[in-house]
Structures are given as C-alpha cells and as structure tokens.
Design a protein around this motif. Structure first.
Motif, PDB file in Angstrom:
ATOM      1  N   GLY A 142      45.913  45.174  43.555  1.00 56.22           N
ATOM      2  CA  GLY A 142      44.845  45.869  43.167  1.00 56.22           C
ATOM      3  C   GLY A 142      44.506  45.281  42.006  1.00 56.22           C
ATOM      4  N   ILE A 143      45.384  44.027  41.300  1.00 50.08           N
ATOM      5  CA  ILE A 143      44.582  44.154  39.806  1.00 50.08           C
ATOM      6  C   ILE A 143      43.543  42.441  40.112  1.00 50.08           C
ATOM      7  N   PRO A 144      42.512  42.849  39.804  1.00 47.80           N
ATOM      8  CA  PRO A 144      40.841  42.223  39.917  1.00 47.80           C
ATOM      9  C   PRO A 144      41.255  40.608  39.884  1.00 47.80           C
ATOM     10  N   ASP A 145      40.915  39.612  40.469  1.00 49.63           N
ATOM     11  CA  ASP A 145      41.215  38.059  40.183  1.00 49.63           C
ATOM     12  C   ASP A 145      40.802  37.876  38.503  1.00 49.63           C
ATOM     13  N   ALA A 146      39.282  38.589  38.101  1.00 46.59           N
ATOM     14  CA  ALA A 146      38.967  38.079  36.991  1.00 46.59           C
ATOM     15  C   ALA A 146      40.179  38.606  35.697  1.00 46.59           C
ATOM     16  N   VAL A 147      40.447  39.673  35.576  1.00 54.37           N
ATOM     17  CA  VAL A 147      41.230  40.383  35.171  1.00 54.37           C
ATOM     18  C   VAL A 147      42.572  39.677  35.680  1.00 54.37           C
ATOM     19  N   PHE A 148      43.552  39.640  36.641  1.00 55.24           N
ATOM     20  CA  PHE A 148      44.348  38.377  36.359  1.00 55.24           C
ATOM     21  C   PHE A 148      44.629  37.539  35.209  1.00 55.24           C
ATOM     22  N   ASP A 149      42.970  36.416  35.758  1.00 53.72           N
ATOM     23  CA  ASP A 149      42.878  35.310  35.371  1.00 53.72           C
ATOM     24  C   ASP A 149      43.231  35.535  33.522  1.00 53.72           C
TER      25      ASP A 149
END
Length: 236
Positions: A142-149
């Motif tokens: 559920g975490i978008p890649d950009a947010v996780f990065d």
C-alpha cells in the motif's frame, strides 16, 4: 477534544505521523508525536523514558498509540504512568513479556539477518530495503514507491540496544482499555495465538482488549493515513 500521543516504530521519527496527526487535529484533537532517541547508546528502556517524558501530567489522560516496535515501549510506559493514559492502542503490534527484546519475536533466520545487519553497521540496524522488509515479514503493501523511498532516505539507524533488549514490565491494568489495530494480520488470526499462550499475544485475551481491522501493510501511517486517523478518532 482528546489528546493523542503517537509513538513511532523502528527507524522512524515523529514526522512518520504527520498525515495522521494533521487529520486528527482537523477533527479538533490535540496530538503529540514522540521523538524516540536514536543515539548509539539508546535502549528499549530509554525509549520508555522518552514516552514517559511526553506524558506530562497536565490535562486529561491521553490516548497512547504505539506502532510496531513502539508498541512494547508504550505498554511499559502505560504501566508506569497509568493515571496519564486513558486508552492504549497498538498499531499492528502488541505488548511483549518482561525483558523480551523485539528481535526475540522473530524466527531464527530473521534474527540472524538482523544481527548481521547490526554487526555490519556497528552500532545499530539501518532501515532495510523494501525487499528485505518483505523477506523478514514486515509488509510494505500500500505504500507508493516514491513515499517508501522518501521514508527510507530519512530513516534513522535503530540503536542496537532498542533491537536487542526488552523493557521492564509492570502489572497490566485490566481497567485500561486496549485496542489493537490489525493491519498486516487479521483479528481472527489472533484468537488461536491467545488460546495457545503465544508470547506477545497471550495477554490480549482479557475483556479490556478490542481489535479493529485495517487491512493494509505494516505501515498504515504511510499506506492508509486517513483510515488510520479515522480509527483512532473513533476511540475518543
């Protein structure tokens, strides 16, 4: 108005709660996001002290919320400052028995990975990659890649003492309401673990415990912040 004290899990600072805190404040609540110490000498016990420092005896008792590794810390803090806590909330986590370290709650192969990461770093465990988190059972669904990065780029090294040591438990108060927000596991998966007396679940069998399902990964403040804020807001 209710006051919420939000405690982050491993590798996170108080900003992890920004979206949830903003939502709760828009509902008229007061929010404090706790900053846990991340110096090399910090331990699970010093993190309890960090939470206790946030429970300043002023105003009404608070809703104390712990995510992941912050959950056992909050359990101990609530036992030492019972008069300051009106409701104890575990976000995808739970209490651990006296002296049980967070690493002890993992299978041997995961413990080996964690100890290896600490040994390689020297003073603590850096935040694993998304793939590594999946491998050790910490879902980032559920975490978008950009947010996780972005989260990982701003992450803190978790001190070895916070990973490898546990907290001193007191006597749990059965009059204190306790809620588990179940994200990466379903509430109906917990009952057999309670019945079997599995550490970390055994004490959840009392009538003061309730469970709320919020299906997502282990990090709902990033994957479902509005839904998490709604769950917390409903407890006030």
């Amino acid at each position: 108005m209710t006051t919420y004290v939000l405690v982050p899990g491993f590798w996170l600072d108080g900003s992890a709660w920004d979206a949830v805190a903003a939502d709760l404040r828009s509902r008229g609540h007061a929010v404090t996001a706790v900053e846990l110490g991340h110096a090399p000498g910090d331990t699970a016990e010093s993190h309890v002290d960090d939470v206790l420092a946030a429970l300043v005896p002023a105003g009404e008792p608070v809703v104390l919320v712990g995510h992941s590794g912050g959950g056992p810390v909050c359990a101990a803090a609530a036992e030492r400052a019972r008069d300051r806590v009106a409701h104890l909330v575990f976000v995808d986590t739970g209490p651990l028995p006296d002296g049980t370290a967070q690493i002890d709650f993992n299978p041997p192969e995961v413990q080996e990975r964690i100890r290896g990461a600490i040994e390689e770093h020297g003073t603590g465990q850096p935040m694993p990659s998304r793939e590594e988190l999946t491998a050790i059972g910490s879902s980032t669904d559920g975490i978008p890649d950009a947010v996780f990065d972005d989260v990982r780029a701003r992450s803190l090294v978790e001190p070895a003492g916070a990973v490898l040591t546990g907290v001193r438990r007191g006597e749990p108060d059965p009059t204190l309401p306790k809620t588990v927000v179940a994200c990466s596991f379903a509430p109906d998966q917990v009952r057999p673990l309670i019945d079997e007396g599995v550490p970390g679940f055994a004490e959840m069998g009392g009538p003061e415990w309730s469970f709320v399902a919020l299906p997502t990964g282990h990090w709902p403040m990033f994957s479902e912040p509005e839904k998490l804020a709604a769950v917390l807001g409903a407890l006030s």
